[in-house]
Motif scaffolding. Sequence first.
Motif, PDB file in Angstrom:
ATOM      1  N   SER A   1     -14.288  -0.910  -9.145  1.00  0.00           N
ATOM      2  CA  SER A   1     -15.509  -0.777  -9.949  1.00  0.00           C
ATOM      3  C   SER A   1     -16.278  -2.089 -10.013  1.00  0.00           C
ATOM      4  O   SER A   1     -17.443  -2.116 -10.395  1.00  0.00           O
ATOM      5  N   SER A   2     -15.644  -3.175  -9.638  1.00  0.00           N
ATOM      6  CA  SER A   2     -16.266  -4.497  -9.616  1.00  0.00           C
ATOM      7  C   SER A   2     -15.611  -5.290  -8.497  1.00  0.00           C
ATOM      8  O   SER A   2     -14.558  -4.891  -7.977  1.00  0.00           O
ATOM      9  N   PRO A   3     -16.228  -6.403  -8.086  1.00  0.00           N
ATOM     10  CA  PRO A   3     -15.595  -7.194  -7.013  1.00  0.00           C
ATOM     11  C   PRO A   3     -14.175  -7.612  -7.342  1.00  0.00           C
ATOM     12  O   PRO A   3     -13.291  -7.567  -6.473  1.00  0.00           O
ATOM     13  N   PHE A   4     -13.924  -8.000  -8.586  1.00  0.00           N
ATOM     14  CA  PHE A   4     -12.566  -8.408  -8.955  1.00  0.00           C
ATOM     15  C   PHE A   4     -11.606  -7.217  -8.914  1.00  0.00           C
ATOM     16  O   PHE A   4     -10.478  -7.320  -8.419  1.00  0.00           O
ATOM     17  N   ALA A   5     -12.066  -6.062  -9.449  1.00  0.00           N
ATOM     18  CA  ALA A   5     -11.219  -4.866  -9.429  1.00  0.00           C
ATOM     19  C   ALA A   5     -10.957  -4.410  -7.996  1.00  0.00           C
ATOM     20  O   ALA A   5      -9.843  -3.995  -7.646  1.00  0.00           O
ATOM     21  N   GLY A   6     -11.993  -4.491  -7.147  1.00  0.00           N
ATOM     22  CA  GLY A   6     -11.805  -4.113  -5.750  1.00  0.00           C
ATOM     23  C   GLY A   6     -10.808  -5.011  -5.045  1.00  0.00           C
ATOM     24  O   GLY A   6      -9.983  -4.542  -4.246  1.00  0.00           O
ATOM     25  N   LEU A   7     -10.874  -6.331  -5.357  1.00  0.00           N
ATOM     26  CA  LEU A   7      -9.914  -7.259  -4.760  1.00  0.00           C
ATOM     27  C   LEU A   7      -8.496  -6.952  -5.223  1.00  0.00           C
ATOM     28  O   LEU A   7      -7.542  -7.009  -4.433  1.00  0.00           O
ATOM     29  N   ALA A   8      -8.358  -6.588  -6.508  1.00  0.00           N
ATOM     30  CA  ALA A   8      -7.040  -6.256  -7.039  1.00  0.00           C
ATOM     31  C   ALA A   8      -6.482  -4.998  -6.374  1.00  0.00           C
ATOM     32  O   ALA A   8      -5.304  -4.941  -5.978  1.00  0.00           O
ATOM     33  N   VAL A   9      -7.335  -3.965  -6.219  1.00  0.00           N
ATOM     34  CA  VAL A   9      -6.889  -2.731  -5.568  1.00  0.00           C
ATOM     35  C   VAL A   9      -6.501  -2.999  -4.117  1.00  0.00           C
ATOM     36  O   VAL A   9      -5.486  -2.505  -3.611  1.00  0.00           O
ATOM     37  N   ALA A  10      -7.319  -3.811  -3.417  1.00  0.00           N
ATOM     38  CA  ALA A  10      -7.024  -4.141  -2.025  1.00  0.00           C
ATOM     39  C   ALA A  10      -5.702  -4.893  -1.914  1.00  0.00           C
ATOM     40  O   ALA A  10      -4.896  -4.634  -0.999  1.00  0.00           O
ATOM     41  N   ALA A  11      -5.458  -5.823  -2.838  1.00  0.00           N
ATOM     42  CA  ALA A  11      -4.213  -6.592  -2.807  1.00  0.00           C
ATOM     43  C   ALA A  11      -3.006  -5.700  -3.046  1.00  0.00           C
ATOM     44  O   ALA A  11      -1.983  -5.803  -2.342  1.00  0.00           O
ATOM     45  N   VAL A  12      -3.110  -4.806  -4.025  1.00  0.00           N
ATOM     46  CA  VAL A  12      -1.989  -3.906  -4.319  1.00  0.00           C
ATOM     47  C   VAL A  12      -1.715  -2.992  -3.126  1.00  0.00           C
ATOM     48  O   VAL A  12      -0.562  -2.780  -2.726  1.00  0.00           O
ATOM     49  N   THR A  13      -2.808  -2.460  -2.549  1.00  0.00           N
ATOM     50  CA  THR A  13      -2.645  -1.574  -1.396  1.00  0.00           C
ATOM     51  C   THR A  13      -2.021  -2.318  -0.215  1.00  0.00           C
ATOM     52  O   THR A  13      -1.165  -1.780   0.497  1.00  0.00           O
ATOM     53  N   PHE A  14      -2.433  -3.570  -0.013  1.00  0.00           N
ATOM     54  CA  PHE A  14      -1.878  -4.345   1.097  1.00  0.00           C
ATOM     55  C   PHE A  14      -0.398  -4.631   0.887  1.00  0.00           C
ATOM     56  O   PHE A  14       0.405  -4.554   1.830  1.00  0.00           O
ATOM     57  N   VAL A  15      -0.019  -4.954  -0.354  1.00  0.00           N
ATOM     58  CA  VAL A  15       1.395  -5.216  -0.638  1.00  0.00           C
ATOM     59  C   VAL A  15       2.224  -3.961  -0.406  1.00  0.00           C
ATOM     60  O   VAL A  15       3.289  -4.002   0.241  1.00  0.00           O
ATOM     61  N   ILE A  16       1.740  -2.822  -0.945  1.00  0.00           N
ATOM     62  CA  ILE A  16       2.478  -1.571  -0.759  1.00  0.00           C
ATOM     63  C   ILE A  16       2.549  -1.210   0.723  1.00  0.00           C
ATOM     64  O   ILE A  16       3.610  -0.847   1.254  1.00  0.00           O
ATOM     65  N   GLY A  17       1.409  -1.318   1.418  1.00  0.00           N
ATOM     66  CA  GLY A  17       1.384  -0.990   2.840  1.00  0.00           C
ATOM     67  C   GLY A  17       2.278  -1.892   3.654  1.00  0.00           C
ATOM     68  O   GLY A  17       2.987  -1.431   4.569  1.00  0.00           O
ATOM     69  N   SER A  18       2.261  -3.186   3.356  1.00  0.00           N
ATOM     70  CA  SER A  18       3.112  -4.121   4.092  1.00  0.00           C
ATOM     71  C   SER A  18       4.581  -3.813   3.879  1.00  0.00           C
ATOM     72  O   SER A  18       5.402  -3.893   4.814  1.00  0.00           O
TER      73      SER A  18
END
Length: 381
Positions: free
Chosen positions: A149-166
Motif C-alpha cells: 500500500s506504500s513504498p515501505f509496505a511494498g518493500l516489506a512484502v517483497a522482502a518477506v516473499t523473497f525470504v520465503i521463496g529462497s
Amino acid sequence: MSRLTSWWDALSGPVKFRLYTRVTIQVAVLSAVAGGLSVSARGPWLTVGLVVAGVAAIVALEVQPDFAGRSRARWRRRALPAAGAALAGVWLAFALVARLADSDLISTQASIVSVFAAALGMLSVVAFLRHKWWTVLGISVVTGVVFGSSPFAGLAVAAVTFVIGSFVVATTLVTVWGVRVVDELDRAKGVEAELQVAEERLRFARDLHDIVGRGFSAIAVKSELAVVLSRSGQAERAAVEMDEIKTLAVESMGQMRKLVRGYRGIDLMGEVGGARSLLSAVGCRLVVEGDAAKVPARFHEVAAWAVREGTTNIVEHSAATSAILTLGNAGMSLRNDCPHGTPGERSGLRGLGERLAAIGATLDVAASPEQFALEIHWEKK
C-alpha cells in the motif's frame, strides 16, 4: 499386504528414496494447503484458490524428472506448463481481488492466497529453472509492488516473499541434491561390482598366461634342442628331451584344467571371503552362520563351488540387501531376500546340481517373492 511388501522389496534403493522424497514433499504441500484453509479460507472462492494452487504444485512436482524419474515426455510437456499456468493464474486472480476489494478482510485473505500460490510456484516450478534466483527476486519484487500500500509496505512484502521463496527453493535444491547423490552411490556400487569382475578376469588371464606361457616356452626350447640333437646323431639325448617335452605338455594341460576348474584350486574360506566382498559391493550384507571347518573335507571343494554359484545368482538375479550363509557338517544353505521372479532354468544351478550329484550330495531350491534359498545336503553314510 504381502503384495505391497513384495512390491516395495523389489524396488531398488534409489527408486525407494525418490518415491519417499516425492511423497514427503507432496504431503508437505497438502499440509500447507490444509493449514491455509484453516487460517484464511472464509468463502468458497478462497478454498478453490488454495486447492487449485495445491493441486497444481503437486502435479508440477510429479512430472519433474528429478523426482518422478520415468515420467513420460508427452505427459511432462503438457502437465508442467499447465501446472505453472494454474499457479500463475491463481496468483494473478487473487492479486486483482486484493487490489479491487472494498473490504480489508477480503483483501488480506486474497493477499495470503496469492503469496501462497507464489510460494508453491517457487517450490514446484521455479526451483527447477535455470535462472531460479533471478526469478525468485522478480516474483518477490512484483508481489511487493502489487500488494504494497506504500513504498515501505511494498518493500516489506517483497522482502518477506523473497525470504520465503529462497527458503523453499533452497529446500527443494537440497532435496534434489540428495536424490542425485543416492543415484550416484548406486551407480558407483554397480561400477565397483563390474570392476571386481574385471579384476577377476584379469587375474584369470594373468594366471592362464603364466601357465601356458611358461609351459609352451619350455616346450619350444626343448623341441629345438631335440631337433638339433636328432640332426647331430645324438638320438638318445633327443629321445630324453622329447620325453621331457611330453611330461611338460601333460603337466601344462593338468595345470590348465585345474585353473579352468577352480582358478588353481578353489578354497572354501577364500570363496566365503570373496562372496562377502562382492555382495558388499552391490549393497548386500552377508551373514555367515556356522564354521567352514565343520564341513567334511571331501565336500570342501563342492561347497566352495556352491558359495561361488550362489553368490553369482544373488548378484545377477536379485536386488538383495541381506543374505545368510549357513555351513555345517550335514550340509549348507544360502538364502537371500528380494529375488527377481522365479529361478527358471538357470545353467549355473543346473551345473551345480550335476557337480553335487557326482559326489552324492543333493541340491534343493526354494523360491518365493520374499526369499530365494539354496539347500545342500551331503551324502549320508
